[in-house]
Design a protein around this motif. Structure first.
Motif, PDB file in Angstrom:
ATOM      1  N   SER A 180       0.902  -0.988  -0.014  1.00  9.60           N
ATOM      2  CA  SER A 180       0.054   0.391   0.334  1.00  9.60           C
ATOM      3  C   SER A 180       1.022   1.624   0.109  1.00  9.60           C
ATOM      4  CB  SER A 180      -0.452   0.217   1.605  1.00  9.60           C
ATOM      5  OG  SER A 180       0.200   0.028   2.414  1.00  9.60           O
ATOM      6  N   SER A 181       2.274   1.232   0.869  1.00 11.28           N
ATOM      7  CA  SER A 181       3.226   2.362   0.639  1.00 11.28           C
ATOM      8  C   SER A 181       3.121   2.647  -0.657  1.00 11.28           C
ATOM      9  CB  SER A 181       4.356   1.716   0.964  1.00 11.28           C
ATOM     10  OG  SER A 181       5.206   1.093   0.483  1.00 11.28           O
ATOM     11  N   ARG A 227       2.759   1.720  -9.662  1.00  7.36           N
ATOM     12  CA  ARG A 227       1.663   1.179  -9.150  1.00  7.36           C
ATOM     13  C   ARG A 227       1.250  -0.009 -10.479  1.00  7.36           C
ATOM     14  NH1 ARG A 227      -0.180   0.481  -4.252  1.00  7.36           N
ATOM     15  NH2 ARG A 227      -0.589   2.477  -3.294  1.00  7.36           N
TER      16      ARG A 227
END
Length: 417
Positions: free
Chosen positions: A295-296, A302
């Motif tokens: 998530s970081s 992405r």
């Protein structure tokens, strides 16, 4: 003021170093953390150690044109104020260390106090006991740990006087620091000492190098290439602690270029170059950039090739373009070398994940690093290509053999190479 301390112990200005030998320095803003400092001093003294309180409070200074105290001192901003306090306190602590007055130090603070403490201890020797009791946010404490070997004790509750929770923390911290004493080396090193960089994915190479050096009568000190490790290695090289460097794992440059979490800063790969220290440089783990949990990972990455190394570490495969930039930066910094230097290139992969069949295997992307180094490094610095993986014994043998030859040529090391 602390009712547990004598007048000499309370004041750095009035303290007599001969009476403070073996003392623990307590650094705190006494205008806001006076009760905590007093309580901590009592715990330490009950353990048989003297204490000296060092006040980093702001009650005697002025921010801008607004007085905060009585001596008329003026600084331009809160940040400058903290910097000024840190610098003056660092000087005081250095004087106490040089006189033998203290051999351990502990700080108490929130966010600002913790930042000042980190500044205060920044010049203290590696291994000098430095303990920080802090209510600061974890991200700040993590940043402080990158720069120095501070032992961190997060309170998790705020420091608002002595209560059932803060008392437990301070009692533990007091007993811990009371048991610690700095013991500087009494004699010069008798064996040559070589710094090595390693990551989990280059550990076999580092292990082989360390074993080979030990067989030859040299000591190996391995630094994790995680940002803090590379930063500390550079500082210790500059301080004259090492005779040579086998910089197998330059992955911190990948994080510096791409924006990962394991950058060692802009001084990485500079200390050996400026201090006549022989150095081998390899591309260990330049195939990856480090982030925290999935998530970081920043949004712009992405769609990239990611791998969860652990639940808390996400690795991103570097591209050919990024590797070319990493290679250029490597070549530029290595070209400043005043001592012997060489680059070793492992054609079959730069990490455990970058071997034949590995999740990060990309020979073309790797070669972009090699090409950039060859095109940008100083012509007299050799780039030696080896037809092996970085973790194959052949690579470590080549690196150690070159280093041992350099040490032997120095005339003070009889190694069987």
């Amino acid at each position: 003021m602390c009712h547990h301390c004598t007048d000499d112990q309370r004041s750095v200005r009035d303290g007599k170093p001969s009476e403070l030998a073996g003392a623990v320095a307590i650094v705190a803003t006494l205008d806001t953390k006076g009760s905590e400092a007093s309580y901590l001093a009592g715990i330490i003294e009950a353990c048989g150690r003297k204490t000296v309180l060092i006040n980093t409070g702001t009650s005697s200074l002025v921010v801008g044109d607004k007085p905060t105290g009585g001596n008329g001192g003026r600084v331009a901003s809160p940040a400058e104020l903290l910097k000024e306090i840190g610098a003056s306190t660092r000087k005081k602590v250095g004087g106490l260390l040089q006189s033998g007055a203290i051999n351990a130090i502990v700080g108490i603070g929130g966010g600002k106090g913790s930042a000042v403490f980190a500044d205060v201890v920044s010049d203290l020797p590696y291994g000098f006991p430095k303990l920080l009791v802090s209510s600061a946010r974890p991200a700040l404490l993590a940043e402080l740990a990158v720069h120095n070997d501070i032992m961190l004790y997060p309170t998790l509750v705020d420091l608002f006087g002595i209560n059932v929770f803060t008392a437990r923390v301070l009692e533990n911290a007091g007993r811990a620091i009371a048991a610690m004493q700095h013991a500087p080396a009494q004699h010069a090193r008798k064996r040559k000492t070589v710094a090595i960089t390693a990551f989990g994915v280059t550990t076999p190479a580092a292990n082989h190098c360390a074993a080979r050096l030990a067989d030859a009568g040299a000591d190996a000190i391995v630094f994790p290439a995680n940002g803090a490790g590379g930063r500390k290695m550079e500082q210790l090289i500059a301080a004259g602690e090492f005779d040579a460097v086998i910089d197998l794992t330059t992955t911190e440059l990948a994080d510096e270029i791409v924006g990962g979490t394991a950058s060692a800063g802009s001084d990485r790969l500079k200390a050996a170059a400026g201090h006549l220290v022989p150095q081998v440089v390899g591309p260990g783990a330049v195939d990856m950039v480090n982030f925290g949990p999935p998530s970081s990972v920043p949004d712009q990455f992405r769609g990239r090739q990611l791998y969860s190394h652990t639940p808390y570490t996400t690795l991103m495969r570097t591209t050919a373009s990024e590797n070319a930039s990493i290679g250029r930066l490597t070549a530029e910094r290595l070209s400043q070398a005043e001592g012997p230097a060489i680059v070793f290139w492992p054609a079959k992969g730069v990490s455990d994940y970058d071997r034949e069949g590995g999740i990060f295997r990309d020979a073309d992307a790797d070669k972009a690093w090699l090409d950039a180094v060859k095109h940008n490094v100083r012509p007299d610095i050799e780039v030696r290509e080896l037809n092996c993986h970085i973790n194959d014994p052949e690579f470590a043998e080549a690196a150690v053999t070159w280093i041992l030859n350099q040490l032997r040529q120095g005339g003070s090391f009889d190694a069987d190479v």
